[in-house]
Design a protein around this motif. Sequence first.
Motif, PDB file in Angstrom:
ATOM      1  N   GLN A 179       0.574  11.401   2.026  1.00  0.00           N
ATOM      2  CA  GLN A 179       1.568  11.085   1.010  1.00  0.00           C
ATOM      3  C   GLN A 179       2.843  11.868   1.280  1.00  0.00           C
ATOM      4  OE1 GLN A 179      -0.433  11.358  -2.781  1.00  0.00           O
ATOM      5  NE2 GLN A 179       1.235  10.286  -3.830  1.00  0.00           N
ATOM      6  N   SER A 180       3.978  11.229   1.002  1.00  0.00           N
ATOM      7  CA  SER A 180       5.251  11.921   1.108  1.00  0.00           C
ATOM      8  C   SER A 180       6.065  11.484  -0.095  1.00  0.00           C
ATOM      9  CB  SER A 180       5.946  11.537   2.418  1.00  0.00           C
ATOM     10  OG  SER A 180       7.289  11.994   2.412  1.00  0.00           O
ATOM     11  N   GLY A 181       6.216  12.372  -1.059  1.00  0.00           N
ATOM     12  CA  GLY A 181       6.881  11.974  -2.298  1.00  0.00           C
ATOM     13  C   GLY A 181       6.106  10.857  -2.959  1.00  0.00           C
ATOM     14  N   VAL A 182       6.804   9.755  -3.278  1.00  0.00           N
ATOM     15  CA  VAL A 182       6.134   8.646  -3.961  1.00  0.00           C
ATOM     16  C   VAL A 182       5.451   7.690  -2.985  1.00  0.00           C
ATOM     17  CG1 VAL A 182       7.725   8.711  -5.913  1.00  0.00           C
ATOM     18  CG2 VAL A 182       8.250   7.247  -3.959  1.00  0.00           C
ATOM     19  N   LEU A 183       5.677   7.866  -1.706  1.00  0.00           N
ATOM     20  CA  LEU A 183       5.158   6.902  -0.731  1.00  0.00           C
ATOM     21  C   LEU A 183       3.845   7.344  -0.101  1.00  0.00           C
ATOM     22  CD1 LEU A 183       8.382   5.816   1.199  1.00  0.00           C
ATOM     23  CD2 LEU A 183       7.229   4.652  -0.689  1.00  0.00           C
ATOM     24  N   GLY A 207       0.816  -1.214   0.000  1.00  0.00           N
ATOM     25  CA  GLY A 207       0.000   0.000   0.000  1.00  0.00           C
ATOM     26  C   GLY A 207       0.848   1.262   0.000  1.00  0.00           C
ATOM     27  N   ALA A 208       1.963   1.229   0.742  1.00  0.00           N
ATOM     28  CA  ALA A 208       2.846   2.396   0.788  1.00  0.00           C
ATOM     29  C   ALA A 208       3.369   2.727  -0.602  1.00  0.00           C
ATOM     30  CB  ALA A 208       4.013   2.128   1.742  1.00  0.00           C
ATOM     31  N   LEU A 209       3.554   1.690  -1.417  1.00  0.00           N
ATOM     32  CA  LEU A 209       4.047   1.887  -2.777  1.00  0.00           C
ATOM     33  C   LEU A 209       2.912   2.240  -3.741  1.00  0.00           C
ATOM     34  CD1 LEU A 209       6.509  -1.143  -2.824  1.00  0.00           C
ATOM     35  CD2 LEU A 209       7.114   1.276  -2.592  1.00  0.00           C
ATOM     36  N   GLY A 210       1.695   2.285  -3.222  1.00  0.00           N
ATOM     37  CA  GLY A 210       0.556   2.683  -4.058  1.00  0.00           C
ATOM     38  C   GLY A 210       0.009   1.576  -4.943  1.00  0.00           C
ATOM     39  N   LEU A 211       0.410   0.333  -4.662  1.00  0.00           N
ATOM     40  CA  LEU A 211      -0.080  -0.772  -5.490  1.00  0.00           C
ATOM     41  C   LEU A 211      -1.497  -1.179  -5.083  1.00  0.00           C
ATOM     42  CD1 LEU A 211       3.222  -2.840  -5.689  1.00  0.00           C
ATOM     43  CD2 LEU A 211       2.311  -1.245  -7.369  1.00  0.00           C
ATOM     44  N   PRO A 266      10.295  10.605   4.140  1.00  0.00           N
ATOM     45  CA  PRO A 266       9.826  10.134   5.453  1.00  0.00           C
ATOM     46  C   PRO A 266       8.371  10.545   5.705  1.00  0.00           C
ATOM     47  CG  PRO A 266      11.199  12.073   5.704  1.00  0.00           C
ATOM     48  CD  PRO A 266      11.173  11.769   4.239  1.00  0.00           C
ATOM     49  N   LYS A 267       7.805   9.948   6.729  1.00  0.00           N
ATOM     50  CA  LYS A 267       6.422  10.247   7.083  1.00  0.00           C
ATOM     51  C   LYS A 267       6.300  11.702   7.517  1.00  0.00           C
ATOM     52  CE  LYS A 267       2.718   8.729  10.124  1.00  0.00           C
ATOM     53  NZ  LYS A 267       2.203   7.614  10.923  1.00  0.00           N
ATOM     54  N   ILE A 268       5.285  12.401   6.981  1.00  0.00           N
ATOM     55  CA  ILE A 268       4.981  13.751   7.440  1.00  0.00           C
ATOM     56  C   ILE A 268       3.680  13.643   8.241  1.00  0.00           C
ATOM     57  CG2 ILE A 268       4.510  16.129   6.734  1.00  0.00           C
ATOM     58  CD1 ILE A 268       5.752  15.276   3.957  1.00  0.00           C
ATOM     59  N   PRO A 269       3.735  13.937   9.543  1.00  0.00           N
ATOM     60  CA  PRO A 269       2.538  13.753  10.381  1.00  0.00           C
ATOM     61  C   PRO A 269       1.311  14.425   9.761  1.00  0.00           C
ATOM     62  CG  PRO A 269       4.437  14.305  11.725  1.00  0.00           C
ATOM     63  CD  PRO A 269       4.880  14.441  10.303  1.00  0.00           C
ATOM     64  N   GLY A 270       0.217  13.666   9.672  1.00  0.00           N
ATOM     65  CA  GLY A 270      -1.033  14.211   9.159  1.00  0.00           C
ATOM     66  C   GLY A 270      -1.146  14.189   7.651  1.00  0.00           C
ATOM     67  N   GLU A 271      -0.073  13.863   6.943  1.00  0.00           N
ATOM     68  CA  GLU A 271      -0.108  13.839   5.480  1.00  0.00           C
ATOM     69  C   GLU A 271      -0.234  12.399   4.989  1.00  0.00           C
ATOM     70  OE1 GLU A 271       0.084  16.401   3.210  1.00  0.00           O
ATOM     71  OE2 GLU A 271      -0.060  17.828   4.876  1.00  0.00           O
TER      72      GLU A 271
END
Lengths: 361, 76
Positions: free
Chosen positions: A184-188, A47-51, A177-182
Amino acid sequence: MRNVLATKWGIILVGATIGVLASLLQFWGNPANMGICVACFVRDATGALGLHRAPVVQYLRPEIIGFVLGSFVAAYLFKEFRPRLGSAPIVRFILGALAMIGALIFLGCPWRAVLRLAGGDWNAILGLLGLFAGIWIGTRFLRNGYNLGATHKTYTSVGWLFPLIMAGLLVIMLIYPKIPGEAQSGVLFYSVEGPGSMHAPLIISLILGLVIGFLAQKSRFCTMGALRDLILFKQTHLFSGFVSLAIAAFLTNLIVHQFSPGFVGQPVAHTMHFWNFAGMALAGLAFSLAGGCPGRQLFLSGEGDGDAAVFVVGMVVGAAFAHNFGLASSANGATPAGMVAVLIGLAVCLLIGFTMRENIA
Amino acid sequence: MSDIVNTVDARGFSCPQPVIMTLNGIKKANKGKMEILVDTDTAKENVSRAAGAQGWVVEDIQPEDEGYRITIRKEG
């Protein structure tokens, strides 16, 4: 040199270590009764990879990366790195996908099944019975000559591919890296709520993953093998590791107040007993036909086994389909599509088991 | 009794195949001497453990090629 971790006490020690660390990972932030779940964590990474786009289960779990790289280091250190492949890859791919679908209908791999039990989730009993049933069917096939054929030696670089992919994923995670509350971060993708949003700090997850990967490679820890060897050879070696994992996790849960017994309202679980049983039966059968539980497949991938890596890729694809097609269960229970998938999956496994046999003796 | 050695070639097979092949060999031979070729440390350990559980003695383990030649024996 004698392999201390492959002795009876060695495997008990490794099982207990995994149990304690899994329980502590929950304490440090991982989802309840899911300190470590290889199936769930591969699904979260998918899921993190958007698959898949199920927003509550997206996190690139560093434990998975650690398992592969820890095993890789151990294999190199003890000269056990053996690049090999070529044993029915497409079959292993399908088995990986079906195992994942089955596990996501129960909501957990065998590791999580015992961790759920150790946390007081009695639904896990049905899952473990299903796992036993699936593996039992697998042993009947093994008795009748089922096997996926021999591997052959390959180039060293081939054995490096899967560990390198894991290292690459770690780099991507450090860049984005994880952005709290977001979300998506870049491609992840990062879950903002739900189990995917619950995790121990990255560095702790990674280090504990490395430690477990290292120990599991040396001890050959495998939960499917535990039950298979018990049924097939009446051998309790791996089984003692499986039991010690459960006991150690249970005791740690008591100490850190993570034990709450019952069927209803358990975290990331449902109470459809039959489908808990059937989902895990499918997973157990697929594991036994492929020769390892999801954890073991990761550790084998780390020591150069390209076929185990194909199984893992199958799990990724299975996880994507499980969520994109609505096959995975939720706290509300199994879905109608998931129920159909279990039946189709069992049929495919039986086809594989009945047709892929030769007289090798 | 001639000292013909049965050889089980389990190279390339992952667990549990080497153990199944060894146990099949043990069942056929009943006693005597047998050699098993394996190519992973896991298979080496599993085969040794299984042979021991059947009352066979692991006489020798020699590195060979990329793997091992395991010699087991059971006296009649």
